[in-house]
Scaffold this motif. Structure first.
Motif, PDB file in Angstrom:
ATOM      1  N   GLN A 109       0.826  -1.203   0.000  1.00  0.00           N
ATOM      2  CA  GLN A 109       0.000   0.000   0.000  1.00  0.00           C
ATOM      3  C   GLN A 109       0.861   1.254   0.000  1.00  0.00           C
ATOM      4  O   GLN A 109       2.059   1.205   0.253  1.00  0.00           O
ATOM      5  CB  GLN A 109      -0.901   0.015   1.236  1.00  0.00           C
ATOM      6  CG  GLN A 109      -0.135   0.000   2.536  1.00  0.00           C
ATOM      7  CD  GLN A 109      -1.028  -0.219   3.728  1.00  0.00           C
ATOM      8  OE1 GLN A 109      -1.586   0.752   4.234  1.00  0.00           O
ATOM      9  NE2 GLN A 109      -1.170  -1.463   4.161  1.00  0.00           N
ATOM     10  N   GLN A 110       0.211   2.374  -0.264  1.00  0.00           N
ATOM     11  CA  GLN A 110       0.891   3.659  -0.196  1.00  0.00           C
ATOM     12  C   GLN A 110       1.034   4.049   1.270  1.00  0.00           C
ATOM     13  O   GLN A 110       0.147   3.792   2.085  1.00  0.00           O
ATOM     14  CB  GLN A 110       0.107   4.723  -0.953  1.00  0.00           C
ATOM     15  CG  GLN A 110       0.838   6.040  -1.028  1.00  0.00           C
ATOM     16  CD  GLN A 110       0.188   7.010  -2.001  1.00  0.00           C
ATOM     17  OE1 GLN A 110      -0.748   6.671  -2.701  1.00  0.00           O
ATOM     18  NE2 GLN A 110       0.691   8.223  -2.018  1.00  0.00           N
ATOM     19  N   THR A 111       2.168   4.647   1.585  1.00  0.00           N
ATOM     20  CA  THR A 111       2.411   5.148   2.939  1.00  0.00           C
ATOM     21  C   THR A 111       2.905   6.587   2.836  1.00  0.00           C
ATOM     22  O   THR A 111       3.118   7.093   1.732  1.00  0.00           O
ATOM     23  CB  THR A 111       3.495   4.307   3.657  1.00  0.00           C
ATOM     24  OG1 THR A 111       4.738   4.487   2.979  1.00  0.00           O
ATOM     25  CG2 THR A 111       3.111   2.829   3.698  1.00  0.00           C
ATOM     26  N   PHE A 112       3.129   7.222   3.970  1.00  0.00           N
ATOM     27  CA  PHE A 112       3.641   8.595   3.928  1.00  0.00           C
ATOM     28  C   PHE A 112       5.088   8.649   3.449  1.00  0.00           C
ATOM     29  O   PHE A 112       5.568   9.695   3.041  1.00  0.00           O
ATOM     30  CB  PHE A 112       3.482   9.294   5.292  1.00  0.00           C
ATOM     31  CG  PHE A 112       4.326   8.723   6.398  1.00  0.00           C
ATOM     32  CD1 PHE A 112       5.620   9.182   6.619  1.00  0.00           C
ATOM     33  CD2 PHE A 112       3.818   7.735   7.230  1.00  0.00           C
ATOM     34  CE1 PHE A 112       6.383   8.661   7.642  1.00  0.00           C
ATOM     35  CE2 PHE A 112       4.580   7.211   8.259  1.00  0.00           C
ATOM     36  CZ  PHE A 112       5.863   7.677   8.475  1.00  0.00           C
ATOM     37  N   TRP A 113       5.817   7.518   3.476  1.00  0.00           N
ATOM     38  CA  TRP A 113       7.212   7.514   3.031  1.00  0.00           C
ATOM     39  C   TRP A 113       7.427   6.832   1.686  1.00  0.00           C
ATOM     40  O   TRP A 113       8.508   6.944   1.127  1.00  0.00           O
ATOM     41  CB  TRP A 113       8.122   6.870   4.075  1.00  0.00           C
ATOM     42  CG  TRP A 113       7.941   5.379   4.208  1.00  0.00           C
ATOM     43  CD1 TRP A 113       8.549   4.418   3.450  1.00  0.00           C
ATOM     44  CD2 TRP A 113       7.109   4.696   5.119  1.00  0.00           C
ATOM     45  NE1 TRP A 113       8.132   3.163   3.840  1.00  0.00           N
ATOM     46  CE2 TRP A 113       7.233   3.320   4.878  1.00  0.00           C
ATOM     47  CE3 TRP A 113       6.235   5.109   6.139  1.00  0.00           C
ATOM     48  CZ2 TRP A 113       6.551   2.361   5.605  1.00  0.00           C
ATOM     49  CZ3 TRP A 113       5.558   4.152   6.864  1.00  0.00           C
ATOM     50  CH2 TRP A 113       5.724   2.795   6.596  1.00  0.00           C
ATOM     51  N   ALA A 114       6.417   6.133   1.183  1.00  0.00           N
ATOM     52  CA  ALA A 114       6.636   5.363  -0.039  1.00  0.00           C
ATOM     53  C   ALA A 114       5.385   5.307  -0.904  1.00  0.00           C
ATOM     54  O   ALA A 114       4.266   5.332  -0.402  1.00  0.00           O
ATOM     55  CB  ALA A 114       7.068   3.944   0.318  1.00  0.00           C
ATOM     56  N   THR A 115       5.627   5.195  -2.198  1.00  0.00           N
ATOM     57  CA  THR A 115       4.525   4.975  -3.131  1.00  0.00           C
ATOM     58  C   THR A 115       3.868   3.628  -2.847  1.00  0.00           C
ATOM     59  O   THR A 115       2.657   3.495  -2.916  1.00  0.00           O
ATOM     60  CB  THR A 115       5.043   5.021  -4.587  1.00  0.00           C
ATOM     61  OG1 THR A 115       5.665   6.291  -4.796  1.00  0.00           O
ATOM     62  CG2 THR A 115       3.929   4.832  -5.579  1.00  0.00           C
ATOM     63  N   ARG A 116       4.697   2.610  -2.507  1.00  0.00           N
ATOM     64  CA  ARG A 116       4.200   1.295  -2.093  1.00  0.00           C
ATOM     65  C   ARG A 116       5.159   0.711  -1.057  1.00  0.00           C
ATOM     66  O   ARG A 116       6.377   0.827  -1.175  1.00  0.00           O
ATOM     67  CB  ARG A 116       4.100   0.310  -3.266  1.00  0.00           C
ATOM     68  CG  ARG A 116       3.086   0.656  -4.313  1.00  0.00           C
ATOM     69  CD  ARG A 116       1.654   0.516  -3.799  1.00  0.00           C
ATOM     70  NE  ARG A 116       0.702   0.754  -4.860  1.00  0.00           N
ATOM     71  CZ  ARG A 116       0.304   1.948  -5.302  1.00  0.00           C
ATOM     72  NH1 ARG A 116       0.813   3.051  -4.766  1.00  0.00           N
ATOM     73  NH2 ARG A 116      -0.568   2.051  -6.270  1.00  0.00           N
ATOM     74  N   PHE A 117       4.565   0.041  -0.061  1.00  0.00           N
ATOM     75  CA  PHE A 117       5.340  -0.641   0.973  1.00  0.00           C
ATOM     76  C   PHE A 117       4.539  -1.833   1.461  1.00  0.00           C
ATOM     77  O   PHE A 117       3.309  -1.769   1.557  1.00  0.00           O
ATOM     78  CB  PHE A 117       5.630   0.303   2.154  1.00  0.00           C
ATOM     79  CG  PHE A 117       6.411  -0.358   3.256  1.00  0.00           C
ATOM     80  CD1 PHE A 117       7.784  -0.499   3.156  1.00  0.00           C
ATOM     81  CD2 PHE A 117       5.764  -0.846   4.377  1.00  0.00           C
ATOM     82  CE1 PHE A 117       8.509  -1.122   4.160  1.00  0.00           C
ATOM     83  CE2 PHE A 117       6.481  -1.470   5.390  1.00  0.00           C
ATOM     84  CZ  PHE A 117       7.859  -1.602   5.284  1.00  0.00           C
ATOM     85  N   ALA A 118       5.240  -2.927   1.768  1.00  0.00           N
ATOM     86  CA  ALA A 118       4.587  -4.117   2.333  1.00  0.00           C
ATOM     87  C   ALA A 118       5.548  -4.832   3.263  1.00  0.00           C
ATOM     88  O   ALA A 118       6.775  -4.726   3.110  1.00  0.00           O
ATOM     89  CB  ALA A 118       4.148  -5.064   1.225  1.00  0.00           C
ATOM     90  N   MET A 119       4.979  -5.589   4.202  1.00  0.00           N
ATOM     91  CA  MET A 119       5.740  -6.455   5.100  1.00  0.00           C
ATOM     92  C   MET A 119       5.023  -7.799   5.182  1.00  0.00           C
ATOM     93  O   MET A 119       3.812  -7.841   5.376  1.00  0.00           O
ATOM     94  CB  MET A 119       5.829  -5.858   6.509  1.00  0.00           C
ATOM     95  CG  MET A 119       6.621  -4.601   6.596  1.00  0.00           C
ATOM     96  SD  MET A 119       6.580  -3.789   8.228  1.00  0.00           S
ATOM     97  CE  MET A 119       6.735  -5.123   9.361  1.00  0.00           C
ATOM     98  N   PHE A 120       5.801  -8.876   5.056  1.00  0.00           N
ATOM     99  CA  PHE A 120       5.205 -10.214   5.118  1.00  0.00           C
ATOM    100  C   PHE A 120       6.285 -11.240   5.413  1.00  0.00           C
ATOM    101  O   PHE A 120       7.474 -10.970   5.285  1.00  0.00           O
ATOM    102  CB  PHE A 120       4.498 -10.555   3.794  1.00  0.00           C
ATOM    103  CG  PHE A 120       5.377 -10.439   2.588  1.00  0.00           C
ATOM    104  CD1 PHE A 120       6.110 -11.520   2.124  1.00  0.00           C
ATOM    105  CD2 PHE A 120       5.505  -9.230   1.909  1.00  0.00           C
ATOM    106  CE1 PHE A 120       6.940 -11.403   1.023  1.00  0.00           C
ATOM    107  CE2 PHE A 120       6.332  -9.100   0.804  1.00  0.00           C
ATOM    108  CZ  PHE A 120       7.058 -10.194   0.359  1.00  0.00           C
ATOM    109  N   THR A 121       5.840 -12.414   5.806  1.00  0.00           N
ATOM    110  CA  THR A 121       6.717 -13.559   6.002  1.00  0.00           C
ATOM    111  C   THR A 121       6.341 -14.580   4.948  1.00  0.00           C
ATOM    112  O   THR A 121       5.155 -14.921   4.807  1.00  0.00           O
ATOM    113  CB  THR A 121       6.552 -14.148   7.416  1.00  0.00           C
ATOM    114  OG1 THR A 121       6.830 -13.107   8.361  1.00  0.00           O
ATOM    115  CG2 THR A 121       7.487 -15.321   7.638  1.00  0.00           C
ATOM    116  N   ASP A 122       7.315 -15.054   4.189  1.00  0.00           N
ATOM    117  CA  ASP A 122       7.008 -15.990   3.101  1.00  0.00           C
ATOM    118  C   ASP A 122       6.761 -17.398   3.638  1.00  0.00           C
ATOM    119  O   ASP A 122       6.863 -17.658   4.843  1.00  0.00           O
ATOM    120  CB  ASP A 122       8.089 -15.950   2.010  1.00  0.00           C
ATOM    121  CG  ASP A 122       9.408 -16.590   2.414  1.00  0.00           C
ATOM    122  OD1 ASP A 122       9.473 -17.351   3.391  1.00  0.00           O
ATOM    123  OD2 ASP A 122      10.410 -16.320   1.712  1.00  0.00           O
TER     124      ASP A 122
END
Length: 139
Positions: A109-122
């Motif tokens: 998703q968009q955040t205040f610091w990035a056009t897109r950011f995600a965090m996950f565990t594969d």
């Protein structure tokens, strides 16, 4: 100096790194415990496990191995592999591929610091972050 991440798996190194090569591209080199000059000192059941894996993507390396024979395995904890990408389609592609079968902590998703950011565990237990500061395709 360069700093590279080195991951330790519990028998899943080869499967994980074959998948990472599909997702990230690059070239993969594997050495098994049984191929080592020390193979005679390694129990037979560990001979097919990975002693060292190196995925080279451009001038970046991601390295790993399976856990050393006879050592307790505690999982991969307290760190994430962070991918810095330069466009939203690439961020979306990587997010979809690497998060499949895993656990998402933060959707792409968009955040205040990035056009897109995600965090996950594969699905192999590796924590990832995908960050796209500005979409280079958009100018």
């Amino acid at each position: 100096m360069k700093i590279h991440a080195y991951l330790i798996f519990d028998g899943q190194c080869e499967a994980a790194f074959n998948y990472y090569t599909e997702c990230l591209g690059g070239s993969l080199e594997l050495m098994r415990f049984g191929d080592s000059p020390e193979a005679g000192n390694v129990p037979q059941q560990y001979h097919n496990q990975v002693m060292h894996a190196c995925l080279t993507v451009g001038d970046q390396l991601l390295m790993a191995s399976d856990n050393m024979p006879g050592m307790p395995y505690e999982g991969i904890k307290g760190c994430s592999i962070s991918l810095q990408v330069d466009n939203v389609p690439e961020a979306e592609r990587l997010y979809k591929a690497l998060s499949a079968g895993g656990t998402v902590q933060m959707e792409l998703q968009q955040t205040f610091w990035a056009t897109r950011f995600a965090m996950f565990t594969d699905r192999f237990g590796v924590s990832w972050m995908i960050n796209c500061d500005v979409d280079a395709q958009m100018g």
